[in-house]
Scaffold this active site. Structure first.
Site, PDB file in Angstrom:
ATOM      1  N   CYS A 135      10.381  37.669  58.282  1.00 14.96           N
ATOM      2  CA  CYS A 135      11.628  38.025  58.988  1.00 14.96           C
ATOM      3  C   CYS A 135      11.846  36.963  60.067  1.00 14.96           C
ATOM      4  O   CYS A 135      11.263  35.872  59.980  1.00 14.96           O
ATOM      5  CB  CYS A 135      11.561  39.446  59.554  1.00 14.96           C
ATOM      6  SG  CYS A 135      10.253  39.714  60.771  1.00 14.96           S
TER       7      CYS A 135
ATOM      8  N   ARG B 235      10.185  43.713  61.406  1.00 17.90           N
ATOM      9  CA  ARG B 235      10.325  44.050  59.986  1.00 17.90           C
ATOM     10  C   ARG B 235       9.192  43.534  59.113  1.00 17.90           C
ATOM     11  O   ARG B 235       8.629  44.296  58.315  1.00 17.90           O
ATOM     12  CB  ARG B 235      11.673  43.524  59.465  1.00 17.90           C
ATOM     13  CG  ARG B 235      12.860  44.217  60.102  1.00 17.90           C
ATOM     14  CD  ARG B 235      14.146  43.446  59.839  1.00 17.90           C
ATOM     15  NE  ARG B 235      14.138  42.162  60.539  1.00 17.90           N
ATOM     16  CZ  ARG B 235      15.042  41.209  60.385  1.00 17.90           C
ATOM     17  NH1 ARG B 235      16.038  41.407  59.538  1.00 17.90           N
ATOM     18  NH2 ARG B 235      14.973  40.081  61.066  1.00 17.90           N
TER      19      ARG B 235
ATOM     20  N   ASP C   7      17.914  44.145  61.257  1.00 15.17           N
ATOM     21  CA  ASP C   7      17.031  43.817  62.384  1.00 15.17           C
ATOM     22  C   ASP C   7      17.122  44.937  63.425  1.00 15.17           C
ATOM     23  O   ASP C   7      18.198  45.198  63.964  1.00 15.17           O
ATOM     24  CB  ASP C   7      17.542  42.495  62.972  1.00 15.17           C
ATOM     25  CG  ASP C   7      16.679  42.009  64.114  1.00 15.17           C
ATOM     26  OD1 ASP C   7      15.777  42.753  64.539  1.00 15.17           O
ATOM     27  OD2 ASP C   7      16.926  40.881  64.570  1.00 15.17           O
TER      28      ASP C   7
HETATM   29  P1  4NP Z   1      12.142  40.835  63.467  1.00 17.89           P
HETATM   30  O1  4NP Z   1      12.990  41.271  64.765  1.00 17.89           O
HETATM   31  O2  4NP Z   1      12.788  39.580  62.922  1.00 17.89           O
HETATM   32  O3  4NP Z   1      12.272  41.996  62.539  1.00 17.89           O
HETATM   33  O4  4NP Z   1      10.717  40.592  63.945  1.00 17.89           O
HETATM   34  C1  4NP Z   1      13.263  40.393  65.813  1.00 17.89           C
HETATM   35  C2  4NP Z   1      12.320  40.130  66.768  1.00 17.89           C
HETATM   36  C3  4NP Z   1      12.611  39.288  67.816  1.00 17.89           C
HETATM   37  C4  4NP Z   1      13.855  38.701  67.908  1.00 17.89           C
HETATM   38  C5  4NP Z   1      14.807  38.959  66.948  1.00 17.89           C
HETATM   39  C6  4NP Z   1      14.513  39.796  65.890  1.00 17.89           C
HETATM   40  N1  4NP Z   1      14.162  37.854  69.003  1.00 17.89           N
HETATM   41  O5  4NP Z   1      15.319  37.424  69.112  1.00 17.89           O
HETATM   42  O6  4NP Z   1      13.289  37.565  69.827  1.00 17.89           O
END
Ligand code: 4NP
Length: 159
Positions: A10, A16, A128
């Site tokens: 992800c 995720r 997300d």
């Molecule tokens: P992930 O969620 O891609 O599902 O791990 C996120 C975690 C952090 C960020 C964005 C999405 N961020 O912008 O830091």
């Protein structure tokens, strides 16, 4: 079942994809297949490298029976496309980013989208949950359970 290495991907590798790794590992253990299929996860950005998964993802994961224990790391194309058989993104941006990291057409054949394995849900990506609330994390686990069941069937059917 053919031995396989799976990498879930992800953006940040704190919500995720670590949950996908945990759900798939749990389902493989339940099915007695965790000696054949190995799971890992990574992010397309390294912003959270070295960090545990988001506390909300760990809480909901544990409540649903999936301890989310991985430590965030960034995708390393020069290693990961060789080491893994399937590289499974959570949304279309992940797929785009992985495609641009691929070194060859062979690498590109390893890229899959998680929701393509769903059989119950009509979602075309795993949303997300980072800026969301508890129900968004619950939805992630719902979608991952559906996708992991489909992925298990896909792997079972492979010769
Ligand atoms: P992930 O969620 O891609 O599902 O791990 C996120 C975690 C952090 C960020 C964005 C999405 N961020 O912008 O830091």
């Amino acid at each position: 079942m053919v031995a396989k290495k799976l990498l879930f991907v992800c953006l940040g590798n704190i919500c995720r994809s670590p949950a996908a790794e945990a759900v798939m590992t749990g389902k493989l253990k339940d099915a007695g297949k965790d000696q054949y299929i190995v799971c890992d996860s990574a992010g397309t950005i390294g912003f959270h490298s070295g960090a545990q998964a988001d506390v909300r993802m760990r809480k909901i994961g544990l409540e649903r029976g999936y301890p989310v224990t991985s430590i965030s790391r960034k995708v390393k194309a020069e290693v990961d496309f060789d080491r893994f058989d399937m590289i499974i993104g959570m949304d279309d941006q992940n797929i785009k980013d992985l495609t641009s990291l691929a070194r060859s057409d062979d690498d590109k054949t390893k890229i899959f989208k998680m929701t393509d394995f769903c059989t119950k849900s009509r979602y075309t990506y795993v949303p997300d949950p980072y800026y969301g609330e508890e129900k968004d994390f619950e939805l992630v686990v719902d979608l991952l359970e559906d996708a992991c069941d489909g992925l298990l069937n896909y792997l079972d059917a492979e010769k």
